[in-house]
Design a protein around this motif. Structure first.
Motif, PDB file in Angstrom:
ATOM      1  N   PHE A  87     -10.026   2.188  11.062  1.00 17.49           N
ATOM      2  CA  PHE A  87     -10.235   0.807  11.626  1.00 17.49           C
ATOM      3  C   PHE A  87      -8.705   0.445  11.687  1.00 17.49           C
ATOM      4  O   PHE A  87      -7.932   0.772  11.133  1.00 17.49           O
TER       5      PHE A  87
ATOM      6  N   HIS B 234      -5.616   2.439  10.792  1.00 15.10           N
ATOM      7  CA  HIS B 234      -5.476   3.020   9.490  1.00 15.10           C
ATOM      8  C   HIS B 234      -6.717   3.989   9.528  1.00 15.10           C
ATOM      9  O   HIS B 234      -7.878   4.047   9.264  1.00 15.10           O
TER      10      HIS B 234
ATOM     11  N   ARG C 109     -14.381  -7.597   8.450  1.00 12.77           N
ATOM     12  CA  ARG C 109     -13.140  -6.923   9.113  1.00 12.77           C
ATOM     13  C   ARG C 109     -12.330  -6.916   7.622  1.00 12.77           C
ATOM     14  O   ARG C 109     -11.703  -6.034   7.298  1.00 12.77           O
TER      15      ARG C 109
ATOM     16  N   LEU D 196       0.814  -1.213   0.115  1.00 11.17           N
ATOM     17  CA  LEU D 196       0.024   0.104  -0.092  1.00 11.17           C
ATOM     18  C   LEU D 196       0.901   1.221   0.037  1.00 11.17           C
ATOM     19  O   LEU D 196       0.226   2.434   0.192  1.00 11.17           O
TER      20      LEU D 196
ATOM     21  N   ASN E  47      -7.991   6.407   7.745  1.00 13.60           N
ATOM     22  CA  ASN E  47      -8.258   6.534   6.085  1.00 13.60           C
ATOM     23  C   ASN E  47      -9.266   7.592   5.925  1.00 13.60           C
ATOM     24  O   ASN E  47     -10.410   7.407   6.735  1.00 13.60           O
TER      25      ASN E  47
ATOM     26  N   HIS F  52      -5.754  -2.342  14.206  1.00 13.85           N
ATOM     27  CA  HIS F  52      -5.314  -2.983  15.200  1.00 13.85           C
ATOM     28  C   HIS F  52      -5.147  -2.208  16.496  1.00 13.85           C
ATOM     29  O   HIS F  52      -4.029  -2.027  17.015  1.00 13.85           O
TER      30      HIS F  52
ATOM     31  N   HIS G   8       2.792  -0.595   7.089  1.00 14.46           N
ATOM     32  CA  HIS G   8       2.775  -0.655   5.549  1.00 14.46           C
ATOM     33  C   HIS G   8       4.184  -0.509   4.886  1.00 14.46           C
ATOM     34  O   HIS G   8       4.468  -0.551   3.995  1.00 14.46           O
TER      35      HIS G   8
HETATM   36  C1  MLT Z   1      -5.614  -4.023   6.934  1.00 15.33           C
HETATM   37  O1  MLT Z   1      -5.252  -3.845   8.130  1.00 15.33           O
HETATM   38  O2  MLT Z   1      -6.777  -4.494   6.436  1.00 15.33           O
HETATM   39  C2  MLT Z   1      -4.653  -3.175   6.065  1.00 15.33           C
HETATM   40  O3  MLT Z   1      -3.475  -3.068   6.796  1.00 15.33           O
HETATM   41  C3  MLT Z   1      -4.984  -2.648   4.800  1.00 15.33           C
HETATM   42  C4  MLT Z   1      -5.476  -1.036   4.911  1.00 15.33           C
HETATM   43  O4  MLT Z   1      -4.729  -0.230   5.627  1.00 15.33           O
HETATM   44  O5  MLT Z   1      -6.239  -0.838   3.983  1.00 15.33           O
END
Ligand code: MLT
Ligand code: ZN
Length: 459
Positions: free
Chosen positions: A375, A384, A327, A75, A386, A377, A417
């Motif tokens: 979303f 992330h 997920r 990514l 985003n 971890h 990433h």
């Molecule tokens: C994820 O945890 O699904 C990925 O690292 C992908 C993302 O950032 O889109």
């Protein structure tokens, strides 16, 4: 020069494995989200380590750069370049053998092009486990996840890829082969050089094979989806779950309600509980009995204390799979929704609720019309964050705003990433000149000719 060079490559790997036609090269030169296109003289697909070494020597002699590539699922545009100079893509996909699996020593020797899902399945079939797991595991390769030091959903319990690599076979830029496929748990003989290559994003050497660390396959797995009011409640749930279940917690993922709404819109997959502002997907694994009872008691306490509002525990493997698939479809749904501005940030775990509140408010204030898709971890302090922004939004300005808050929180602009070509400016903002200079000295020492992935990580 190019013609002669291509003939040399064909002599090394066989003419069928040097792709020069635009249509043949396209899948290797486009990122899967369709956001960036690279260019190359050719895509070269070696079948063995000696061919990798010969290709590197030939490229060095011809002054052509080499961009090693695994499953092209990254990514951060780590293997896509359009800059000046000539380059080839070195795709390791043909080197995909599992060479050995030792169920007693708990190790597995695999070639770089082996698909992560294949490795995981082979381990399970032998009653063992290779815990690196991520949404792209059906395409991502072992070489790629090592070069990226990939994270994924099981870092909370098992660590990043780095923690699961015992040995490497690496080809240096000048064709020198480092035979380090050692299956030892303890080995302090000199520098542990494999770590220089893990996470080096193809800039220090080409990983051609690895000895991986396996674990026993857990007998019991519990997967639950819970609705939570906000990230602070999710964090309280994490603390409770870790106190009660200890290291049995293998994944603890936070997803915004808006993230799951995207998954439902684009894939028709719906959560089996009512819409909520946030959700937690939690997994625990153990081999000793009692996991189900312990989990039920954690969830009852969580509901009682108000950490969670609603929840469901998977009653079968198929149900667990369906919860995970919510997920795993978020990134795909985000890509279908349109262009997004990605962030892969880490902050100390206790700082995450405050960071999310502050960053969300700041982005919404500064970029009217921006929609958030946070979303990831939570258990690792990695989200992330985003942003789906209206066309014409200055992506660099969004990055600067978010990354500024991340750095102020003592965090990282790249949790899992990597840097690739996407986050080079951000790297310079968070590593000191002394650290960058040291990285540059290591790179120059291993690759004085600048053959390997120039333009990636830092210039
Ligand atoms: C994820 O945890 O699904 C990925 O690292 C992908 C993302 O950032 O889109
Ligand atoms: Zn992730």
């Amino acid at each position: 020069v190019s013609e002669a060079f291509l003939d040399t490559l064909a002599a090394i790997v066989g003419p069928a494995h040097v792709l020069c036609q635009p249509a043949d090269m396209l899948p290797f030169l486009t990122d899967w989200r369709g956001q960036r296109r690279g260019s190359a003289l050719a895509v070269v697909r070696p079948g063995q380590m000696t061919e990798v070494a010969a290709v590197l020597r030939a490229a060095g002699a011809a002054g052509v750069a080499v961009l090693p590539q695994g499953g092209n699922t990254g990514l951060a545009y780590g293997t896509l370049d359009t800059g000046p100079g000539q380059r080839i893509i070195l795709s390791l996909g043909r080197m995909d053998r599992i060479r050995a699996l030792d169920p007693v020593g708990l190790t597995m020797e695999v070639e770089a092009g082996c698909i992560l899902h294949t490795v995981r399945q082979a381990a399970l079939a032998a009653g063992r486990q290779f815990p690196v797991s991520l949404a792209a595991e059906g395409s991502a390769t072992i070489g790629g996840i090592i070069a990226a030091n990939a994270g994924g959903v099981n870092v909370l319990r098992h660590g990043m890829t780095r923690a699961l690599v015992l040995g490497l076979e690496v080809v240096l830029a000048d064709g020198t082969v480092l035979h380090g496929l050692r299956a030892l748990r303890k080995d302090n003989a000199g520098y542990d050089w494999k770590h220089w290559f893990i996470g080096s994003e193809g800039t220090l050497g080409v990983v051609t094979a690895a000895t991986l660390r396996l674990l026993p396959r857990p007998r019991h797995t519990m997967v639950a989806l819970l609705a939570v009011a906000d990230p602070a409640a999710a964090l309280a749930l994490l603390v409770l779950a870790q106190e009660e279940l200890g290291d049995a917690i293998s994944a603890f993922e936070l997803m915004a309600g808006s993230s799951l709404a995207l998954v439902e819109r684009h894939f028709g997959l719906a959560a089996p509980i009512a819409p909520a502002p946030w959700f937690v997907l939690m997994e625990a694994q153990a081999s000793l009995p009692g996991l189900a009872e312990a989990t039920d008691s954690v969830l009852a306490t969580a509901l009682e204390r108000g950490h969670a509002g609603d929840g469901v525990v998977a009653a079968s493997d198929a149900q667990a799979q369906r919860l995970w698939s919510l997920r795993e479809h978020i990134t795909l749904a985000e890509a279908r929704e349109g262009a997004s501005i990605k962030h892969d940030i880490a902050v100390p775990v206790p700082a995450m609720p405050g960071f999310l509140a502050e960053a969300s408010a700041a982005v919404e204030r500064a970029f009217p019309g921006a929609r958030l898709n946070p979303f990831g971890h939570l258990g690792d302090g990695n989200i992330h964050f985003n942003v789906l922004a209206p066309p014409g939004t200055d992506a660099a300005a969004v990055n600067d705003l978010v990354h500024g808050l991340v750095i102020a929180s003592g965090g990282s602009i790249s949790a899992e990433h990597g840097i690739g070509r996407y986050r080079k400016a951000a790297l310079l903002a968070m590593r000191s000149p002394a650290e960058i200079a040291m990285m540059a000295r290591l790179r120059a020492a291993l690759d004085p000719g600048g053959v390997l992935n120039p333009g990636a990580v830092f210039d």
